[in-house]
Design a protein around this motif. Structure first.
Motif, short mmCIF file in Angstrom:
data_model
loop_
_atom_site.label_atom_id
_atom_site.label_comp_id
_atom_site.label_asym_id
_atom_site.label_seq_id
_atom_site.Cartn_x
_atom_site.Cartn_y
_atom_site.Cartn_z
N LYS A 27 -10.53 -6.89 41.36
CA LYS A 27 -9.11 -6.98 41.00
C LYS A 27 -8.26 -7.35 42.21
CE LYS A 27 -9.19 -4.17 36.84
NZ LYS A 27 -8.57 -3.10 36.04
N ALA A 28 -8.64 -6.86 43.38
CA ALA A 28 -7.91 -7.24 44.60
C ALA A 28 -8.13 -8.72 44.90
CB ALA A 28 -8.38 -6.38 45.77
N GLN A 33 -6.07 -14.40 44.87
CA GLN A 33 -6.20 -15.79 44.43
C GLN A 33 -5.04 -16.23 43.54
OE1 GLN A 33 -8.33 -18.27 45.14
NE2 GLN A 33 -9.36 -17.03 46.68
N GLY A 34 -4.06 -15.35 43.36
CA GLY A 34 -2.87 -15.73 42.63
C GLY A 34 -2.90 -15.47 41.14
N PHE A 91 -9.38 -13.16 33.52
CA PHE A 91 -8.29 -13.47 34.43
C PHE A 91 -7.19 -14.22 33.68
CE2 PHE A 91 -12.27 -13.35 36.70
CZ PHE A 91 -12.00 -12.66 37.87
N GLY A 92 -5.95 -13.94 34.02
CA GLY A 92 -4.82 -14.64 33.42
C GLY A 92 -3.90 -15.19 34.48
N LEU A 93 -3.48 -16.45 34.32
CA LEU A 93 -2.56 -17.09 35.25
C LEU A 93 -1.37 -17.63 34.47
CD1 LEU A 93 -2.02 -18.11 38.18
CD2 LEU A 93 -3.18 -20.23 37.52
N ASN A 94 -0.20 -17.15 34.82
CA ASN A 94 1.01 -17.59 34.12
C ASN A 94 1.37 -19.02 34.49
OD1 ASN A 94 4.28 -17.76 34.57
ND2 ASN A 94 3.69 -16.85 32.63
N ARG A 129 -10.65 -21.23 41.97
CA ARG A 129 -10.28 -19.87 42.37
C ARG A 129 -11.34 -18.87 41.91
NH1 ARG A 129 -3.71 -19.43 41.30
NH2 ARG A 129 -3.16 -21.45 42.20
N LEU A 130 -11.85 -19.06 40.70
CA LEU A 130 -12.88 -18.14 40.19
C LEU A 130 -14.16 -18.21 41.01
CD1 LEU A 130 -12.60 -18.43 36.30
CD2 LEU A 130 -11.63 -16.70 37.81
#
Length: 390
Positions: A27-28, A33-34, A91-94, A129-130
């Motif tokens: 999680k950190a 990674q944004g 993971f979720g990225l807005n 990023r992943l």
């Protein structure tokens, strides 16, 4: 959360501490990674998925997306895709826009490109990023990992709901209480045991805003989508001519559609997105149809370099732009359309006929039809017939 029974050797306690540390670590890394959201579920958390997928496919709502049927078994069960997986990190990225994208409907001489496609291809960005996270996690945990972003047969939205990122709204997309409907999803499968998060519950209530916002009535019922009527499917996945029933309804949407997402009331919370979220290219926010109609294959590839728009190819894209031109009522677009009347692509030539039929006066269209070149392509001949020209 998994519970472990203590034993005299303290092994269970040690396992729990290991799970806690690895969970905190991943999680950190996600935050570094944004990613705006990171939650964890187990590999058997979506038992309802196979039946729902079967209904979707059985009703033919997938249209020509045959790959969904071909991968149904792997798609509906992470254990079929990878038998060794134990935990699934979601993971979720807005990617929420700075303004309501539906405002572009008031500018019919400009093309509306779906918000997600106004920058670099999110598949590449998120997967990069992943991979960074997965590499460090595997080294730390000594476990196997696999990462997926949309293109693999993974039901990311049900897994996202099970992990607690959000819930699948009535528009079938994931909705977050903190980021609304504007979320890119990615996943990391791992053989490691991690601490699980609680699943999210449905917060749509009686709201029907997304359903009522759809221009083509693509939702036969709440939580069900008929892709064959969806503008995103029609402008991206569908090859060849678009059904005349939908053409006027598409307006100036030339790549995808954001209406159901933009209508979601939960978007008011999306302003809390991280500063690392993707920003739209200025030249893709409201490009002029006249400019887009001038793109040949080489300039199309250059202009959309790195963008997901590039994947559908120049001909299918120009088909969409011509459709938007026909809906624009802007007679200044007649000349750019005429320039494409003898395009090598039958799909383009056919849509030129439809666009000019709507833009020209009856007299002008008669003159245009009289000057048409010899044509033997069935697709184009069908368009002439649709236009009332034998």
């Amino acid at each position: 959360m998994r519970t472990l029974i203590s034993d005299p050797t303290g092994r269970a306690d040690a396992d729990q501490r290991r799970q806690d540390k690895l969970t905190a670590f991943v999680k950190a890394e996600a935050a570094a990674q944004g990613f705006d959201l990171c939650r964890i579920t187990h590999a058997e958390s979506i038992p309802q998925a196979p039946a729902r997928l079967e209904t979707f496919l059985g009703d033919g709502h997938h249209g020509t997306m045959g790959w969904m049927e071909e991968t149904r078994d792997r798609r509906s069960d992470p254990k079929v895709l990878w038998p060794e997986v134990r935990s699934v990190v979601m993971f979720g990225l807005n990617y929420g826009p700075e303004e309501d994208p539906r405002g572009l409907q008031e500018k019919p001489s400009h093309g509306a490109i779906s918000v997600y496609a106004r920058n670099r291809d999110y598949h590449d960005i998120i997967k990069g990023r992943l991979k960074e996270i997965a590499t460090r996690f595997a080294a730390r945990a000594g476990e196997d990992v696999k990462v997926f972003v949309d293109t693999a047969p993974v039901m990311e939205k049900p897994l996202g709901e099970a992990a607690g990122l959000g819930w699948q709204g009535k528009h079938t997309n994931l909705v977050s209480r903190t980021h609304g409907s504007w979320i890119f999803l990615g996943s990391m499968f791992t053989t490691a045991d991690l601490v699980l998060d609680e699943p999210e519950v449905d917060h749509c209530g009686s709201c029907r805003a997304c359903l009522e916002a759809c221009p083509t009535n693509a939702f036969p019922a709440p939580y069900r989508l008929d892709a064959r009527r969806c503008i995103s499917y029609l402008t991206i996945e569908h090859k060849g001519p678009i059904d005349p029933e939908f053409r006027p309804l598409i307006g100036n949407r030339i790549y995808g559609c954001d209406d159901c997402l933009a209508a979601c009331p939960w978007n008011k919370f999306a302003a809390s997105a991280s500063e690392m979220k993707l920003k739209a290219r200025d030249d893709l926010k409201e490009p002029s149809l006249a400019f887009l109609l001038s793109l040949d294959d080489a300039t199309f590839r250059t202009f959309f370099s790195g963008s997901p728009v590039k994947r559908i190819g120049r001909n299918r894209f120009i088909r969409n732009v011509l459709l938007a031109a026909g809906n624009s009522a802007d007679t200044a677009l007649i000349e750019p359309c005429l320039m494409l009347a003898r395009d090598p692509s039958a799909t383009v030539r056919g849509m030129v006929i439809w666009a000019l039929k709507r833009l020209m006066s009856p007299e002008e269209f008669v003159r245009f039809s009289a000057s048409r070149a010899e044509e033997d392509d069935p697709e184009v001949l069908d368009e002439w017939q649709l236009a009332g020209v034998a």
